[in-house]
Design an enzyme around this catalytic site. Structure first.
Site, PDB file in Angstrom:
ATOM      1  N   LYS A   1       2.794   5.608 -11.143  1.00 18.57           N
ATOM      2  CA  LYS A   1       3.302   6.920 -11.543  1.00 18.57           C
ATOM      3  C   LYS A   1       4.157   7.504 -10.422  1.00 18.57           C
ATOM      4  CE  LYS A   1       2.136  11.741 -12.335  1.00 18.57           C
ATOM      5  NZ  LYS A   1       3.192  12.127 -11.360  1.00 18.57           N
TER       6      LYS A   1
ATOM      7  N   GLU B   1      -3.492   8.206   0.915  1.00 19.72           N
ATOM      8  CA  GLU B   1      -2.646   8.540   2.069  1.00 19.72           C
ATOM      9  C   GLU B   1      -2.139   9.947   1.805  1.00 19.72           C
ATOM     10  OE1 GLU B   1       0.662   9.167   4.281  1.00 19.72           O
ATOM     11  OE2 GLU B   1       1.410   7.716   2.838  1.00 19.72           O
TER      12      GLU B   1
ATOM     13  N   CYS C   1       4.378  13.548   5.540  1.00 18.45           N
ATOM     14  CA  CYS C   1       2.975  13.810   5.881  1.00 18.45           C
ATOM     15  C   CYS C   1       2.726  13.726   7.380  1.00 18.45           C
ATOM     16  CB  CYS C   1       2.068  12.834   5.142  1.00 18.45           C
ATOM     17  SG  CYS C   1       2.344  11.107   5.602  1.00 18.45           S
TER      18      CYS C   1
ATOM     19  N   GLU D   1      -0.544  22.606   5.831  1.00 18.44           N
ATOM     20  CA  GLU D   1       0.662  21.791   5.732  1.00 18.44           C
ATOM     21  C   GLU D   1       1.718  22.537   4.915  1.00 18.44           C
ATOM     22  OE1 GLU D   1       1.837  17.187   4.737  1.00 18.44           O
ATOM     23  OE2 GLU D   1       0.455  18.200   3.376  1.00 18.44           O
TER      24      GLU D   1
END
Length: 477
Positions: A189, A255, A289, A385
């Protein structure tokens, strides 16, 4: 009939006409979703992409299971896996400029970075795992003089991969490489914001002659999947873990996001440190990230570093991602743009100082690279974040102080500090240095397991099952 994406690139870095089907890729064919609906992002519309529904997920999983049981898995030798993966890598190289242009158009990153980092790294990854595909071996142990035990590896089965928006083609390669090398079939996906390179890759999968059903691309998950691998936010990772536990206890690799510290001691080359710090936070418009978003600077050089860092940030060109001198393009979507701007507003509201940036640029999703100072650990811009071109500079006194702050060049100093940080990856005198043969991943809320790595043992543990058999030797008459 699935729609066709058609676009003529007339840019300084890439000129070509591109056209391909944008349907769901199930069992080697491009098809409409079962409800004939399309995915609509926000901002400027590029094209329509078919939307996968529950029925389509079932069809994709059925195709993947059929391929695993007949033409892939243990039904195709590792050498065949290796040959087809090598063909795919060669086709990616042949179409590298087109893939990079699609990344730039879809994601907003610059064409040059997409070509030289994302696409080049993707090709390297597929080549790397193609080399491992025919080297999966077992082990025989003699237990007693009349008994042997042998162990062998088997592929898990159908693996589901959910991709992030930030590195669409690279993350696809990171997921496909080890999964296919180990003989698994894949249901993948892509992000609804950046699906074009994944769809274009499906055309290359067909051209490389992979059996139908080995690779399937659409949205959604299914109950007969044996493994889920996701690159995305921590919130999404939690939901996947919960769903995996409630179903058939799927094998999960995550991850996820991060709030990485970039530690700058007082014995550095300040100019180099400022350049690397800017690259660490503003590369890929901050949407990575591993962005070095918390920049800790030792107090003796803090003011001079901040001056150089601000100057470097001011020099970064923000604009057309196809312009050869552009460093930062637009954010990936209107949703992400608004999210970043809300963090900037939050930082200003609680008293953080904007050294540079802190505002939008134009009207099409661009944000000026932003540096905050005068921050404290309780602020959202320090704790959460942001996933955008926003960094905070924090002063520290000594090693003990920065270790405490980072977890809540003298090379030996850096090497001694790195193991004490609760991080999956530590870079010394560089940032964003990724290689297919080096593990990459996070600790704690930044992920589970390393999606790529240097050894056969590492990805055997992620994408293969170990089976053991005990045999008693019988003397023949």
């Amino acid at each position: 009939m699935p729609s066709t994406f058609a676009h003529e690139f007339k840019t300084p870095t890439f000129k070509a006409k591109v056209a391909f089907r944008t349907g769901l890729f199930i069992n080697g064919q491009f098809v409409d979703g079962s409800d004939n609906t399309t995915i609509d992002s926000n901002g400027k519309v590029i094209t329509s992409v078919s939307e996968g529904m529950a029925k389509d997920v079932d069809l994709a999983i059925e195709a993947a299971n059929e391929a695993f049981d007949t033409t892939w898995g243990l039904h195709a030798p590792g050498t065949q896996h290796s040959i087809l993966m090598s063909k795919l890598a060669a086709l990616m190289e042949k179409n590298a400029d087109e893939l990079a242009a699609l990344e730039a158009l879809d994601n907003g990153k610059t064409f040059n970075w997409a070509r030289n980092a994302d696409v080049a790294g993707s090709i390297d990854c597929i080549c790397y795992y193609a080399g491992w595909a025919n080297k999966v071996t077992g082990k025989v142990q003699e237990i007693t003089e009349d008994k042997l035990t042998y162990a062998h590896h088997e592929p898990i089965g159908v693996v589901c991969h959910a991709l992030t928006l930030r590195f669409a083609v690279l993350m696809m390669a990171w997921k496909l490489g080890p999964a296919l090398a180990c003989g698994n079939t894949v249901v993948l996906k892509p992000s609804e914001f950046t699906p074009l390179t994944a769809i274009r890759m499906c055309h290359l999968v067909n051209e490389a002659s992979f059996p139908p059903g080995v690779v399937n691309v659409l949205s959604g998950y299914g109950n007969t999947i044996e493994k889920v691998a996701c690159t995305g936010s921590t919130l999404v990772g939690r939901k996947i873990m919960e769903a995996a536990a409630k179903s058939n206890l799927k094998n999960v690799t995550l991850e996820l996001g991060g709030k990485s510290p970039n530690i700058i001691f007082d014995d550095v080359d300040i100019e180099q440190a400022a350049n690397w710090a800017a690259f660490g936070i503003f590369w890929n418009h901050g949407q990575t990230c591993c962005a070095g978003s918390r920049i800790f600077v030792q107090e003796g050089i803090h003011d001079e570093f901040l001056k150089r860092f601000t100057e470097k940030t001011r020099s970064l060109k923000v604009g057309d991602p196809f312009a050869p001198d552009t460093f930062q393009g637009p954010q990936v979507s209107e949703i992400q743009f608004n999210r970043i701007m809300s963090y900037i507003v939050s930082g200003k509201a609680v008293g953080a100082k904007v050294e540079i940036g802190g505002e939008r640029l134009g009207s099409e999703g661009f944000i000026r690279p932003t540096i905050f100072t005068n921050v404290d650990p309780s602020m959202k811009i320090v704790q959460e974040e942001i996933f955008g071109p926003v960094g905070v500079v924090i002063k520290f006194k000594d090693e003990e102080d920065v270790i405490k702050q980072a977890n809540d060049t003298n090379l030996n100093r850096a090497i001694n500090t790195a193991p004490r940080l609760k991080v999956g990856t530590a870079w010394i005198n560089c940032v964003n240095s990724l290689h297919s043969n080096v593990p990459f991943g996070g600790f704690e809320q930044s992920g589970i397991a390393m999606p790529v790595g240097p050894s056969l043992a590492l990805y055997l543990a992620l994408y293969l099952m170990m089976k053991r058999t005990r045999t008693k030797m019988i003397s023949l008459p």
